[in-house]
Structure formats: C-alpha cells, structure tokens
Write a protein that holds these residues in place. Structure first.
Motif, PDB file in Angstrom:
ATOM      1  N   CYS A   8       0.829  -1.201   0.000  1.00 24.36           N
ATOM      2  CA  CYS A   8       0.000   0.000   0.000  1.00 24.36           C
ATOM      3  C   CYS A   8       0.868   1.257   0.000  1.00 24.36           C
ATOM      4  N   HIS A   9       0.578   2.181  -0.938  1.00 25.96           N
ATOM      5  CA  HIS A   9       1.280   3.459  -1.021  1.00 25.96           C
ATOM      6  C   HIS A   9       0.398   4.622  -0.573  1.00 25.96           C
ATOM      7  N   ASN A  10      -0.736   4.283   0.073  1.00 26.41           N
ATOM      8  CA  ASN A  10      -1.603   5.330   0.606  1.00 26.41           C
ATOM      9  C   ASN A  10      -0.847   6.135   1.661  1.00 26.41           C
ATOM     10  N   LYS A  11      -1.234   7.403   1.847  1.00 28.67           N
ATOM     11  CA  LYS A  11      -0.472   8.287   2.738  1.00 28.67           C
ATOM     12  C   LYS A  11      -0.382   7.770   4.169  1.00 28.67           C
ATOM     13  N   HIS A  12      -1.426   7.105   4.659  1.00 33.18           N
ATOM     14  CA  HIS A  12      -1.396   6.626   6.043  1.00 33.18           C
ATOM     15  C   HIS A  12      -0.356   5.527   6.214  1.00 33.18           C
ATOM     16  N   CYS A  13      -0.333   4.585   5.277  1.00 30.70           N
ATOM     17  CA  CYS A  13       0.641   3.494   5.357  1.00 30.70           C
ATOM     18  C   CYS A  13       2.055   4.017   5.107  1.00 30.70           C
ATOM     19  N   SER A  14       2.180   4.961   4.197  1.00 34.22           N
ATOM     20  CA  SER A  14       3.505   5.506   3.881  1.00 34.22           C
ATOM     21  C   SER A  14       4.119   6.201   5.093  1.00 34.22           C
ATOM     22  N   LYS A  15       3.281   6.908   5.863  1.00 32.08           N
ATOM     23  CA  LYS A  15       3.780   7.596   7.056  1.00 32.08           C
ATOM     24  C   LYS A  15       4.202   6.619   8.149  1.00 32.08           C
ATOM     25  N   ALA A  16       3.719   5.397   8.063  1.00 28.68           N
ATOM     26  CA  ALA A  16       4.029   4.388   9.085  1.00 28.68           C
ATOM     27  C   ALA A  16       5.093   3.409   8.589  1.00 28.68           C
ATOM     28  N   ASN A  17       6.032   3.920   7.810  1.00 33.70           N
ATOM     29  CA  ASN A  17       7.129   3.116   7.249  1.00 33.70           C
ATOM     30  C   ASN A  17       6.663   2.146   6.173  1.00 33.70           C
ATOM     31  N   GLY A  74       4.684   2.105   2.057  1.00 35.92           N
ATOM     32  CA  GLY A  74       4.940   2.732   0.759  1.00 35.92           C
ATOM     33  C   GLY A  74       6.286   2.363   0.164  1.00 35.92           C
ATOM     34  N   ARG A  75       6.959   3.380  -0.394  1.00 32.69           N
ATOM     35  CA  ARG A  75       8.256   3.148  -1.050  1.00 32.69           C
ATOM     36  C   ARG A  75       9.295   2.593  -0.081  1.00 32.69           C
ATOM     37  N   THR A  76       9.246   3.066   1.165  1.00 27.71           N
ATOM     38  CA  THR A  76      10.217   2.592   2.155  1.00 27.71           C
ATOM     39  C   THR A  76      10.094   1.091   2.366  1.00 27.71           C
ATOM     40  N   LEU A  77       8.867   0.620   2.546  1.00 25.55           N
ATOM     41  CA  LEU A  77       8.646  -0.807   2.767  1.00 25.55           C
ATOM     42  C   LEU A  77       8.969  -1.607   1.510  1.00 25.55           C
ATOM     43  N   LEU A  78       8.610  -1.077   0.345  1.00 25.00           N
ATOM     44  CA  LEU A  78       8.913  -1.779  -0.902  1.00 25.00           C
ATOM     45  C   LEU A  78      10.420  -1.985  -1.041  1.00 25.00           C
ATOM     46  N   THR A  79      11.189  -0.924  -0.758  1.00 24.58           N
ATOM     47  CA  THR A  79      12.651  -1.028  -0.825  1.00 24.58           C
ATOM     48  C   THR A  79      13.171  -2.033   0.179  1.00 24.58           C
ATOM     49  N   ASN A  80      12.659  -1.969   1.406  1.00 28.97           N
ATOM     50  CA  ASN A  80      13.135  -2.877   2.450  1.00 28.97           C
ATOM     51  C   ASN A  80      12.842  -4.335   2.109  1.00 28.97           C
ATOM     52  N   MET A  81      11.660  -4.599   1.571  1.00 26.93           N
ATOM     53  CA  MET A  81      11.319  -5.975   1.235  1.00 26.93           C
ATOM     54  C   MET A  81      12.170  -6.481   0.070  1.00 26.93           C
ATOM     55  N   ALA A  82      12.415  -5.614  -0.901  1.00 26.75           N
ATOM     56  CA  ALA A  82      13.298  -6.015  -2.006  1.00 26.75           C
ATOM     57  C   ALA A  82      14.700  -6.309  -1.489  1.00 26.75           C
ATOM     58  N   ASN A  83      15.139  -5.533  -0.490  1.00 22.24           N
ATOM     59  CA  ASN A  83      16.474  -5.735   0.076  1.00 22.24           C
ATOM     60  C   ASN A  83      16.591  -7.030   0.870  1.00 22.24           C
ATOM     61  N   GLU A  95      -8.462  -0.548   6.311  1.00 18.95           N
ATOM     62  CA  GLU A  95      -7.948  -0.711   7.674  1.00 18.95           C
ATOM     63  C   GLU A  95      -6.623   0.031   7.855  1.00 18.95           C
ATOM     64  N   CYS A  96      -6.642   1.306   7.481  1.00 26.30           N
ATOM     65  CA  CYS A  96      -5.424   2.123   7.505  1.00 26.30           C
ATOM     66  C   CYS A  96      -4.790   2.206   8.889  1.00 26.30           C
ATOM     67  N   SER A  97      -5.607   2.179   9.926  1.00 29.47           N
ATOM     68  CA  SER A  97      -5.072   2.312  11.282  1.00 29.47           C
ATOM     69  C   SER A  97      -4.206   1.131  11.684  1.00 29.47           C
ATOM     70  N   LYS A  98      -4.318   0.022  10.945  1.00 31.67           N
ATOM     71  CA  LYS A  98      -3.532  -1.174  11.261  1.00 31.67           C
ATOM     72  C   LYS A  98      -2.351  -1.363  10.311  1.00 31.67           C
ATOM     73  N   GLY A  99      -2.094  -0.364   9.453  1.00 29.75           N
ATOM     74  CA  GLY A  99      -1.034  -0.480   8.464  1.00 29.75           C
ATOM     75  C   GLY A  99       0.349  -0.345   9.060  1.00 29.75           C
ATOM     76  N   PRO A 100       1.365  -0.439   8.210  1.00 30.08           N
ATOM     77  CA  PRO A 100       1.320  -0.602   6.757  1.00 30.08           C
ATOM     78  C   PRO A 100       0.747  -1.967   6.355  1.00 30.08           C
ATOM     79  N   ASN A 101      -0.057  -1.949   5.299  1.00 33.61           N
ATOM     80  CA  ASN A 101      -0.728  -3.148   4.836  1.00 33.61           C
ATOM     81  C   ASN A 101      -0.129  -3.657   3.526  1.00 33.61           C
ATOM     82  N   ASN A 133       5.809  -3.358   9.289  1.00 31.72           N
ATOM     83  CA  ASN A 133       6.490  -2.063   9.414  1.00 31.72           C
ATOM     84  C   ASN A 133       7.980  -2.152   9.741  1.00 31.72           C
ATOM     85  N   ASP A 134       8.533  -3.374   9.714  1.00 25.17           N
ATOM     86  CA  ASP A 134       9.968  -3.488   9.948  1.00 25.17           C
ATOM     87  C   ASP A 134      10.504  -4.729   9.252  1.00 25.17           C
ATOM     88  N   ALA A 135      11.819  -4.919   9.315  1.00 33.02           N
ATOM     89  CA  ALA A 135      12.456  -6.025   8.599  1.00 33.02           C
ATOM     90  C   ALA A 135      11.988  -7.383   9.121  1.00 33.02           C
TER      91      ALA A 135
END
Length: 250
Positions: free
Chosen positions: A32-41, A43-52, A75-81, A98-100
C-alpha cells in the motif's frame, strides 16, 4: 538453413513457455502506497526494504516474487498493509508490516522465501541510518553494512541490499560538509552494476556524475532513471533539461 531456422524458433518457443511458467509461479506482493501506510514506514520505504530482503542466491528471484505498489487496502489504522497473491490465486491482506522482521516473516509464510539473517540485520541498520541527522554517523553506519555484506558471498554479495547500501553511502558522501565526490561516484557506479533495475540507483548516479563534472554521463543516468521509474519520468525530464542547459556553449 531451414533446419537451423526451425531449431531457433523451437528454442524461442521453449524459452517463452518457460518464462510464462515462471511468471505463473510468482508470488505477487502489493504494498500500500496510501499516505497513512507511507507515514508508518510503508509505501516506497517498505517496498525497498522488502526487495532488500531477497537473497541473490534465490534462483530466478525476479520471476518468483513481484513487488508492486498498491492503492489503499483498507484498515489504515492497522497499516502498513501488504496484499500477497500466491501463485494459485489466493489473496491475503497482511497488516502492520512495518519493519524487517515482520517483512521477513511475511516473505517466509506467504512466499516460501527464506531471508538470511544478515539481510535482516542490514535492513535494520540502514533503517536506523536513515533516521540519523548526522551525515558522518550515517556514512559510518552504512559502511559497516557494506563491509558485512561484501564478506558474505552467498547472501550479501550482489544483493539488492548491498546496492541500496552503496546508494545510501553515495548520498551521504555528497552531503558531507566537504563532499567526497570521488567516493560517491565509485559507490553509485557499484550500485548500478549490482542493481541496474533500481531507479534510485540511477538518480544518485546522476547526482554523482554531475558533481564530478561528467554532464554527459549525468544526462544518461537521469534518462535511465526516468525509463525505469515511470512515476519519476516528469522529474527526470526536467533534470535532463537542466543538465543540458548547464552544458558549456560551443
């Protein structure tokens, strides 16, 4: 000649069938790249981390797993989804990735990909490095990641994580009070050699080439960035125009 052409066509058909077969086996990971999920690590941050977290030793990994950006998964409050679609078509929404460590567990459970501990550690250190405001400290932390990954021939060498670490250190070296342009250029070129399909690699390479005075190389890198990352195509085009306008007039 007819026999040779027939053999070539047969080989091509086999390759197409093989590739299609691999694609049907791919595990699709939609982040999810929605603003709520992106702010919670997310979006792009999670995509990069998962690829890594994907080990380079994972045979044909690009065919076995596909990362995609997604719109809101609710269910944005439970993201990142993250939505995972398995090769047999089953879909599941995974919350709080939201983490490795949570990403590692998701890749194992949903996609049957074993993430080596060294890649989890590397992603965690790079996440902490991204949060520090001290450039020298960031460079030091990322350098430790590079050294660790380069010593691990099975999981670290030629990994997405190593390319990301080189990009981060290149960024840091350009941002130093006394920029280490030569080091940044070497790092970004290494990253491009390891992970040429990463748009961020080419963006940082363009900045390093420009700082080194290599405007032709900078323009080429910016254009590559725009080709690989369609979302940044407009920005890349503007950068290309700016670089071309900075060229010395004959």
């Amino acid at each position: 000649m007819v026999v040779i052409i027939s053999l070539l066509l047969t080989c091509l058909l086999i390759q197409i069938i093989f590739i299609q077969g691999l694609a049907s086996r791919a595990c699709r990971v939609r982040i999810c790249h929605n603003k709520h999920c992106s702010k919670a690590n997310g979006g792009r941050t999670l995509l990069t981390n998962m690829a890594n977290l994907i080990p380079p030793t994972e045979e044909l990994s690009s065919a076995l797993i596909q990362f995609e950006a997604s719109g809101c998964l609710s269910e944005c409050s439970k993201g990142p989804n993250v939505e995972v679609v398995t090769p047999d078509g089953r879909s599941s929404i995974n919350k709080g990735i939201n983490d490795a460590d949570s990403a590692k567990d998701l890749l194992k459970d949903a996609c049957d990909i074993q993430v080596p501990p060294i890649l989890v550690a590397a992603v965690n250190v790079m996440a902490r490095a991204n949060k520090t405001h001290r450039i020298e400290e960031k460079e030091k932390m990322v350098t430790s990641v590079i050294h660790a990954l380069e010593r691990d021939e099975s999981a670290g060498m030629n990994s997405h994580a190593l390319a990301s670490a080189f990009v981060m250190r290149a960024d840091a070296r350009l941002a130093l009070a006394a920029p280490n342009v030569e080091g940044a250029l070497a790092d970004s070129r290494r990253a491009a050699a390891i992970d040429p399909g990463n748009g961020r690699v080419w963006r940082v390479l363009a900045e390093s080439e420009e700082a080194s005075g290599n405007l032709d190389n900078a323009v080429a890198a910016v254009r590559k960035w725009g080709q690989i990352d369609p979302e940044s195509a407009t920005k890349a085009a503007r950068e290309s125009d700016r670089l071309n306008s900075d060229r010395p007039r004959p």
